[in-house]
Design an enzyme around this catalytic site. Structure first.
Site, PDB file in Angstrom:
ATOM      1  N   THR A  20     -38.171  35.750   6.381  1.00  9.82           N
ATOM      2  CA  THR A  20     -36.987  36.398   5.801  1.00  9.82           C
ATOM      3  C   THR A  20     -37.348  37.655   4.997  1.00  9.82           C
ATOM      4  O   THR A  20     -36.500  38.520   4.806  1.00  9.82           O
ATOM      5  CB  THR A  20     -36.235  35.430   4.858  1.00  9.82           C
ATOM      6  OG1 THR A  20     -37.123  35.014   3.819  1.00  9.82           O
ATOM      7  CG2 THR A  20     -35.684  34.230   5.598  1.00  9.82           C
TER       8      THR A  20
ATOM      9  N   THR B 173     -41.240  31.504   7.214  1.00 11.84           N
ATOM     10  CA  THR B 173     -40.983  30.174   6.655  1.00 11.84           C
ATOM     11  C   THR B 173     -40.413  29.235   7.704  1.00 11.84           C
ATOM     12  O   THR B 173     -40.618  28.018   7.630  1.00 11.84           O
ATOM     13  CB  THR B 173     -40.020  30.303   5.457  1.00 11.84           C
ATOM     14  OG1 THR B 173     -40.711  31.018   4.434  1.00 11.84           O
ATOM     15  CG2 THR B 173     -39.590  28.962   4.910  1.00 11.84           C
TER      16      THR B 173
HETATM   17  C1  SIN Z   1     -41.879  35.247   5.233  1.00 10.05           C
HETATM   18  O1  SIN Z   1     -41.115  36.207   5.084  1.00 10.05           O
HETATM   19  O2  SIN Z   1     -42.645  35.146   6.208  1.00 10.05           O
HETATM   20  C2  SIN Z   1     -41.949  34.168   4.209  1.00 10.05           C
HETATM   21  C3  SIN Z   1     -40.663  33.926   3.539  1.00 10.05           C
HETATM   22  C4  SIN Z   1     -39.576  33.438   4.456  1.00 10.05           C
HETATM   23  O3  SIN Z   1     -39.642  33.439   5.675  1.00 10.05           O
HETATM   24  O4  SIN Z   1     -38.535  33.018   3.877  1.00 10.05           O
END
Ligand code: SIN
Length: 337
Positions: free
Chosen positions: A101, A21
Site C-alpha cells: 500500500t 503486506t
Molecule cells: C508495503 O507497502 O509493501 C508494506 C505496507 C503495506 O502493504 O501495507
C-alpha cells in the site's frame, strides 16, 4: 435451431505479484503491525481465495517480492513492460497487480500513463498481513479480479480495487497508516464499488490515460526529487540537489503550494540552472493554482494542480524523459494529465 446456451468461459486474468503486506507474514495471527512484507508467494495468495475459480481463469506470475517502500524505478520499467506484453495477448482479458500500500499510488499513476491497453488493469493490496486474523488481502484480491474480469472496467485506465471501492489511479492516495479503508480519492471520490461479485461504476475517468497518453515508460529515468516547505526550512537541500545534477524538483509546499522565502530563492536559482520545478502541496487534498500562492510566471515554476507531490514527481519524470523541459510545455502536461 439449437437454443441450448453454451457454458460461459470465465475471462482469463493475469495476476502479477510484487509483494506488500498482502503477501506479508507475521509470527502470530494477532499481529497486524510487526510482520515482514512481500514474503508469501502468489500461488499461496491465490490458494487462499477458492472463490476466484468461479470468477476467472488465473495466470499467475511472481514479478517481485518486496516491501513497496523499496519500489525501484527499474522494477517500474519491468512491471510496465510485462503488463504491456500480457495486455497485447489475445488470451489475457485483464490484469491484476498485487502491491504494497505504501507506494501503490505512485505505481498506479505510472502505469496509468504508460500501459497501452484498454483492457482492465487493477491494483490491489492489503493493510493486514496474510497471516492476520481478519486479513483483508483475500477479499481485496477477489474483488480486484472481479473488477478486472468486468467489461465495465475496460477503457477506464488503471484502477485500484480496495476495501470494496474502485478508485482511479490518478486520484487515489493512501490516507491511513493502519485502517483497512486506507485509500481515498480526495478531490473526486470513488469511481465505483465492487461487492459480492457486482461491479458498479458511478463516473468515468476524463483525463487522458493508457492508450491516449503520450508517455512511454523510461529506460533511463531522470533524477527528480521531492523537497518540502516547512517552518525554518533552509535552501541547503535544494542547493545540494542542484549540485548533484537533479533534473527536476517537486516542492511539497504549504497550503496552496506556497514556499518559504528561504527556499524560494534557491528554487529560482535552480530554475535558472535548468532544473524543472513543480509546486505541489503537502496538504493532502485540494489543488495548487498556477500563479496562486506564488508567481509561477516570475519564478519559471509549474503548478501541480490536483496531483500530490508523489504523483507530480511521476509525471515530471515521464515528461522529462520524453524531452519536455520548457516550463510552459510542462504546465500544459500538468494541466492535461
Ligand atoms: C508495503 O507497502 O509493501 C508494506 C505496507 C503495506 O502493504 O501495507
Amino acid at each position: 435451431m439449437n437454443t441450448q446456451t453454451l457454458p460461459r468461459i470465465p475471462p482469463r486474468i493475469a495476476v502479477l505479484a510484487t509483494g506488500g503486506t498482502i503477501a506479508g507474514q507475521a509470527g502470530d495471527a494477532a499481529s497486524t503491525a510487526g510482520y515482514k512484507a512481500g514474503v508469501v508467494g502468489v500461488d499461496k495468495l491465490l490458494d487462499a481465495v477458492p472463490a476466484l475459480a468461479s470468477v476467472a481463469r488465473i495466470h499467475a506470475e511472481q514479478i517481485a517480492g518486496i516491501d513497496s517502500k523499496d519500489m525501484s524505478l527499474a522494477l517500474w520499467t519491468t512491471l510496465a513492460a510485462r503488463i504491456n506484453e500480457l495486455a497485447a495477448q489475445d488470451d489475457i482479458d485483464g490484469i491484476v497487480i498485487t502491491h504494497g500500500t505504501d507506494t501503490l499510488e505512485e505505481t498506479a499513476y505510472l502505469l496509468h500513463l504508460t500501459v497501452k491497453t484498454t483492457k482492465p488493469v487493477v491494483l490491489t493490496a492489503a493493510m493486514r498481513p496474510s497471516t492476520a486474523l481478519s486479513a483483508d488481502g483475500p477479499l481485496n484480491l477477489l474483488n480486484a479480479v472481479t473488477v478486472a474480469a468486468s467489461k465495465h472496467a475496460a477503457g477506464q485506465g488503471v484502477l485500484v480495487a480496495f476495501n470494496n471501492q474502485i478508485h482511479s489511479a490518478r486520484d487515489v492516495t493512501k490516507t491511513s497508516t493502519y485502517a483497512v479503508d486506507a485509500f481515498r480519492s480526495p478531490e473526486t471520490g470513488v469511481l465505483g464499488f465492487v461487492q459480492d461479485g457486482r461491479v458498479e461504476f458511478q463516473r468515468t475517468v476524463t483525463k487522458p490515460h493508457t492508450t491516449a497518453s503520450e508517455f512511454a515508460v523510461a529506460e533511463n529515468w531522470p533524477m527528480v526529487e521531492i523537497i518540502a516547505s516547512y517552518a525554518g526550512v533552509s535552501g541547503v537541500a535544494v542547493d545540494a540537489l542542484v549540485a548533484a545534477g537533479v533534473k527536476g524538483i517537486v516542492v511539497a509546499g504549504t497550503g496552496n503550494g506556497s514556499m518559504h522565502e528561504s527556499i524560494t530563492e534557491a528554487l529560482s536559482d535552480a530554475v535558472k540552472a535548468g532544473v524543472a520545478v513543480v509546486r505541489a502541496s503537502r496538504v493532502g487534498s485540494g489543488h495548487v493554482m498556477r500563479n496562486g500562492a506564488a508567481s509561477d510566471d516570475a519564478l519559471g515554476t509549474v503548478s501541480a494542480g490536483t496531483l500530490n507531490p508523489y504523483k507530480a514527481r511521476v509525471l515530471l519524470m515521464l515528461a522529462l524523459s520524453a524531452g519536455v523541459k520548457d516550463a510552459a510545455a510542462l504546465q500544459r502536461l500538468f494541466d492535461t494529465y
